[in-house]
Motif scaffolding. Sequence first.
Motif, PDB file in Angstrom:
ATOM      1  N   TYR A 169       0.834  -1.211   0.000  1.00 32.85           N
ATOM      2  CA  TYR A 169       0.000   0.000   0.000  1.00 32.85           C
ATOM      3  C   TYR A 169       0.864   1.254   0.000  1.00 32.85           C
ATOM      4  CZ  TYR A 169      -3.316   3.532   1.690  1.00 32.85           C
ATOM      5  OH  TYR A 169      -4.083   4.668   1.837  1.00 32.85           O
ATOM      6  N   ASP A 170       0.662   2.091  -1.019  1.00 37.60           N
ATOM      7  CA  ASP A 170       1.336   3.386  -1.108  1.00 37.60           C
ATOM      8  C   ASP A 170       0.281   4.468  -0.924  1.00 37.60           C
ATOM      9  OD1 ASP A 170       2.790   5.650  -1.652  1.00 37.60           O
ATOM     10  OD2 ASP A 170       3.162   5.187  -3.765  1.00 37.60           O
ATOM     11  N   ARG A 171       0.295   5.099   0.216  1.00 34.48           N
ATOM     12  CA  ARG A 171      -0.741   6.093   0.519  1.00 34.48           C
ATOM     13  C   ARG A 171      -0.417   7.476  -0.025  1.00 34.48           C
ATOM     14  NH1 ARG A 171      -0.273   7.602   6.956  1.00 34.48           N
ATOM     15  NH2 ARG A 171       1.854   8.376   6.927  1.00 34.48           N
ATOM     16  N   ASP A 172       0.766   7.663  -0.615  1.00 39.11           N
ATOM     17  CA  ASP A 172       1.211   8.985  -1.049  1.00 39.11           C
ATOM     18  C   ASP A 172       0.861   9.309  -2.488  1.00 39.11           C
ATOM     19  OD1 ASP A 172       2.370   9.625   1.443  1.00 39.11           O
ATOM     20  OD2 ASP A 172       4.150   8.445   0.942  1.00 39.11           O
ATOM     21  N   THR A 173       0.305   8.348  -3.223  1.00 37.95           N
ATOM     22  CA  THR A 173      -0.097   8.606  -4.601  1.00 37.95           C
ATOM     23  C   THR A 173      -1.583   8.302  -4.755  1.00 37.95           C
ATOM     24  OG1 THR A 173       0.511   6.354  -5.263  1.00 37.95           O
ATOM     25  CG2 THR A 173       2.188   8.061  -5.514  1.00 37.95           C
ATOM     26  N   THR A 174      -2.196   8.946  -5.706  1.00 43.90           N
ATOM     27  CA  THR A 174      -3.627   8.746  -5.934  1.00 43.90           C
ATOM     28  C   THR A 174      -3.852   7.573  -6.885  1.00 43.90           C
ATOM     29  OG1 THR A 174      -3.612  10.318  -7.778  1.00 43.90           O
ATOM     30  CG2 THR A 174      -4.098  11.193  -5.597  1.00 43.90           C
ATOM     31  N   GLY A 175      -5.111   7.195  -7.011  1.00 44.53           N
ATOM     32  CA  GLY A 175      -5.469   6.120  -7.923  1.00 44.53           C
ATOM     33  C   GLY A 175      -5.941   4.882  -7.200  1.00 44.53           C
ATOM     34  N   PHE A 219      -7.775  -6.490  -0.814  1.00 44.15           N
ATOM     35  CA  PHE A 219      -8.936  -5.620  -1.005  1.00 44.15           C
ATOM     36  C   PHE A 219      -8.508  -4.374  -1.762  1.00 44.15           C
ATOM     37  CE2 PHE A 219      -7.043  -4.032   2.833  1.00 44.15           C
ATOM     38  CZ  PHE A 219      -7.369  -2.692   2.928  1.00 44.15           C
ATOM     39  N   LYS A 220      -9.494  -3.665  -2.293  1.00 43.28           N
ATOM     40  CA  LYS A 220      -9.221  -2.537  -3.185  1.00 43.28           C
ATOM     41  C   LYS A 220      -9.677  -1.221  -2.564  1.00 43.28           C
ATOM     42  CE  LYS A 220     -10.114  -5.538  -7.170  1.00 43.28           C
ATOM     43  NZ  LYS A 220     -10.995  -5.770  -8.344  1.00 43.28           N
ATOM     44  N   VAL A 221      -8.894  -0.190  -2.817  1.00 49.44           N
ATOM     45  CA  VAL A 221      -9.293   1.165  -2.432  1.00 49.44           C
ATOM     46  C   VAL A 221      -8.924   2.120  -3.562  1.00 49.44           C
ATOM     47  CG1 VAL A 221      -8.945   0.727   0.039  1.00 49.44           C
ATOM     48  CG2 VAL A 221      -7.090   1.725  -1.301  1.00 49.44           C
ATOM     49  N   LYS A 222      -9.465   3.291  -3.499  1.00 49.68           N
ATOM     50  CA  LYS A 222      -9.107   4.351  -4.438  1.00 49.68           C
ATOM     51  C   LYS A 222      -8.786   5.607  -3.644  1.00 49.68           C
ATOM     52  CE  LYS A 222     -10.712   6.978  -8.451  1.00 49.68           C
ATOM     53  NZ  LYS A 222     -11.832   7.221  -9.396  1.00 49.68           N
ATOM     54  N   LEU A 223      -7.626   6.174  -3.881  1.00 51.68           N
ATOM     55  CA  LEU A 223      -7.211   7.386  -3.189  1.00 51.68           C
ATOM     56  C   LEU A 223      -7.365   8.591  -4.109  1.00 51.68           C
ATOM     57  CD1 LEU A 223      -3.958   6.276  -1.309  1.00 51.68           C
ATOM     58  CD2 LEU A 223      -6.342   6.106  -0.579  1.00 51.68           C
ATOM     59  N   THR A 224      -7.998   9.619  -3.601  1.00 51.70           N
ATOM     60  CA  THR A 224      -8.153  10.855  -4.354  1.00 51.70           C
ATOM     61  C   THR A 224      -7.250  11.932  -3.752  1.00 51.70           C
ATOM     62  OG1 THR A 224     -10.004  11.558  -2.964  1.00 51.70           O
ATOM     63  CG2 THR A 224     -10.529  10.321  -4.960  1.00 51.70           C
ATOM     64  N   GLY A 225      -6.767  12.817  -4.607  1.00 57.39           N
ATOM     65  CA  GLY A 225      -5.870  13.871  -4.145  1.00 57.39           C
ATOM     66  C   GLY A 225      -6.423  15.245  -4.437  1.00 57.39           C
ATOM     67  N   ALA A 285     -11.277  19.119 -31.333  1.00 60.79           N
ATOM     68  CA  ALA A 285     -10.491  18.110 -30.620  1.00 60.79           C
ATOM     69  C   ALA A 285     -10.550  18.396 -29.115  1.00 60.79           C
ATOM     70  CB  ALA A 285      -9.050  18.111 -31.106  1.00 60.79           C
ATOM     71  N   THR A 286     -10.254  17.393 -28.325  1.00 61.59           N
ATOM     72  CA  THR A 286     -10.284  17.540 -26.869  1.00 61.59           C
ATOM     73  C   THR A 286      -8.960  17.090 -26.258  1.00 61.59           C
ATOM     74  OG1 THR A 286     -12.668  17.105 -26.820  1.00 61.59           O
ATOM     75  CG2 THR A 286     -11.470  16.917 -24.734  1.00 61.59           C
ATOM     76  N   MET A 287      -8.408  17.936 -25.411  1.00 62.63           N
ATOM     77  CA  MET A 287      -7.225  17.590 -24.626  1.00 62.63           C
ATOM     78  C   MET A 287      -7.688  17.232 -23.214  1.00 62.63           C
ATOM     79  SD  MET A 287      -3.983  20.002 -23.537  1.00 62.63           S
ATOM     80  CE  MET A 287      -5.072  21.117 -22.630  1.00 62.63           C
ATOM     81  N   ILE A 288      -7.217  16.092 -22.708  1.00 65.80           N
ATOM     82  CA  ILE A 288      -7.623  15.617 -21.382  1.00 65.80           C
ATOM     83  C   ILE A 288      -6.404  15.582 -20.472  1.00 65.80           C
ATOM     84  CG2 ILE A 288      -8.717  13.767 -20.065  1.00 65.80           C
ATOM     85  CD1 ILE A 288      -9.892  12.827 -22.824  1.00 65.80           C
ATOM     86  N   ILE A 289      -6.451  16.382 -19.419  1.00 67.01           N
ATOM     87  CA  ILE A 289      -5.365  16.407 -18.434  1.00 67.01           C
ATOM     88  C   ILE A 289      -5.813  15.584 -17.227  1.00 67.01           C
ATOM     89  CG2 ILE A 289      -4.057  17.867 -16.841  1.00 67.01           C
ATOM     90  CD1 ILE A 289      -4.092  20.037 -18.951  1.00 67.01           C
ATOM     91  N   THR A 290      -5.033  14.553 -16.878  1.00 64.58           N
ATOM     92  CA  THR A 290      -5.370  13.643 -15.783  1.00 64.58           C
ATOM     93  C   THR A 290      -4.350  13.774 -14.659  1.00 64.58           C
ATOM     94  OG1 THR A 290      -6.335  12.060 -17.341  1.00 64.58           O
ATOM     95  CG2 THR A 290      -5.783  11.231 -15.141  1.00 64.58           C
ATOM     96  N   GLY A 291      -4.834  14.011 -13.456  1.00 62.01           N
ATOM     97  CA  GLY A 291      -3.945  14.181 -12.316  1.00 62.01           C
ATOM     98  C   GLY A 291      -3.130  12.943 -12.019  1.00 62.01           C
ATOM     99  N   LYS A 292      -1.940  13.163 -11.482  1.00 65.89           N
ATOM    100  CA  LYS A 292      -1.010  12.090 -11.151  1.00 65.89           C
ATOM    101  C   LYS A 292      -0.298  12.440  -9.850  1.00 65.89           C
ATOM    102  CE  LYS A 292       2.848   9.501 -13.192  1.00 65.89           C
ATOM    103  NZ  LYS A 292       3.789   9.410 -14.352  1.00 65.89           N
ATOM    104  N   GLY A 293       0.206  11.443  -9.150  1.00 68.04           N
ATOM    105  CA  GLY A 293       0.909  11.718  -7.896  1.00 68.04           C
ATOM    106  C   GLY A 293      -0.061  12.193  -6.837  1.00 68.04           C
ATOM    107  N   ILE A 294       0.105  13.426  -6.368  1.00 66.84           N
ATOM    108  CA  ILE A 294      -0.782  13.952  -5.338  1.00 66.84           C
ATOM    109  C   ILE A 294      -2.038  14.589  -5.924  1.00 66.84           C
ATOM    110  CG2 ILE A 294       1.154  14.350  -3.765  1.00 66.84           C
ATOM    111  CD1 ILE A 294       0.885  17.349  -4.349  1.00 66.84           C
ATOM    112  N   TYR A 295      -2.133  14.589  -7.266  1.00 69.71           N
ATOM    113  CA  TYR A 295      -3.277  15.206  -7.934  1.00 69.71           C
ATOM    114  C   TYR A 295      -4.186  14.122  -8.510  1.00 69.71           C
ATOM    115  CZ  TYR A 295      -0.258  19.242  -7.526  1.00 69.71           C
ATOM    116  OH  TYR A 295       0.560  20.227  -7.022  1.00 69.71           O
ATOM    117  N   SER A 296      -5.469  14.412  -8.552  1.00 72.76           N
ATOM    118  CA  SER A 296      -6.428  13.447  -9.080  1.00 72.76           C
ATOM    119  C   SER A 296      -7.476  14.159  -9.906  1.00 72.76           C
ATOM    120  CB  SER A 296      -7.093  12.678  -7.931  1.00 72.76           C
ATOM    121  OG  SER A 296      -7.878  13.556  -7.133  1.00 72.76           O
ATOM    122  N   GLY A 297      -8.324  13.372 -10.570  1.00 75.64           N
ATOM    123  CA  GLY A 297      -9.363  13.948 -11.402  1.00 75.64           C
ATOM    124  C   GLY A 297      -8.857  14.280 -12.793  1.00 75.64           C
TER     125      GLY A 297
END
Length: 312
Positions: free
Chosen positions: A210-216, A231-237, A290-302
Amino acid sequence: MKNKFYKRLCLSLLAFSLFFSEVAAVQAKSPVGVCSDQEWEVLKLVNKERLNKGLTPLSVMRNLQTVSDVRSAELSREFSHTRPDGSSCFTALQGISYNSAGENIAAGYSSSEEVMEGWMNSPGHKANILSKGFTHLGVGYYGAAAMSHHYWSQIFIGYCVPIAISIDKAGKHKVYPRGSTIDEMERLLTVTCRHGVSYLPLMDKMCSGYDRDTTGKKKIKVNYLGKSISFKVKLTGIDICRAKITNVKNKKYNRKPQTQNPRVTLNGKTLVKNRDYTISYKHNKKRGSATMIITGKGIYSGTAKRRFKITR
């Protein structure tokens, strides 16, 4: 065996007679109906002490909990390891099989934290709490804020090997904020053994992967007395939708996929591509919208979307 434990436990009797403030500390809410909030909190505190020493945490089951509730009520009449009818405290375990048993008792403590501190400061009681030979614990509390006395009991038994283990809603990605500990999630581990069904709170030191410092999405493995389960969880940032996205330009069609080099800032900080976010596209290979999609990574989500035009 019973007499041996009885004599040892009598020597470790904790009869704390000072009265504490009637304002009890906030107790963790019990997720099971077999024990009260105060009793569940004692179980959590016991297991934290055991895990810190590399020992297997204990679980609570309904029939053992009933014994502890009986014993804590009896303590208000006869504060002793001897029951009011003159028999050993272990006679309350009639009908429950065990290889070894132990009892801790206390009076005068108005909260789970206070009684655990008292037991851990007493060598005999601490030895029961940290015994390798126990696998189940019943916690009894008898008292109320309006009463001047509070009575507590711990009944330990061992040894037992699980037949199966399970985790509440293990197949679903329950959502938690980034940085959440397993303890803070308040998940429940259910154990099936020869005694029936028992329960214990899931804690960080029982888990791996378990890595609690990253989202996803995360998959967490639990090991308990030779059994394992995931078991599964999802972390949001920090929601990247709150970011300011500039330098998004219309493009000219040249038969190639059109991309962008946006500037993404959030809370005065410029975010870094592939570290703080990733970029993907829709409909960027032909003329039109066209559509550009920016997806959060690391401490960012959404995700955050920006449209741009591809013209002749």
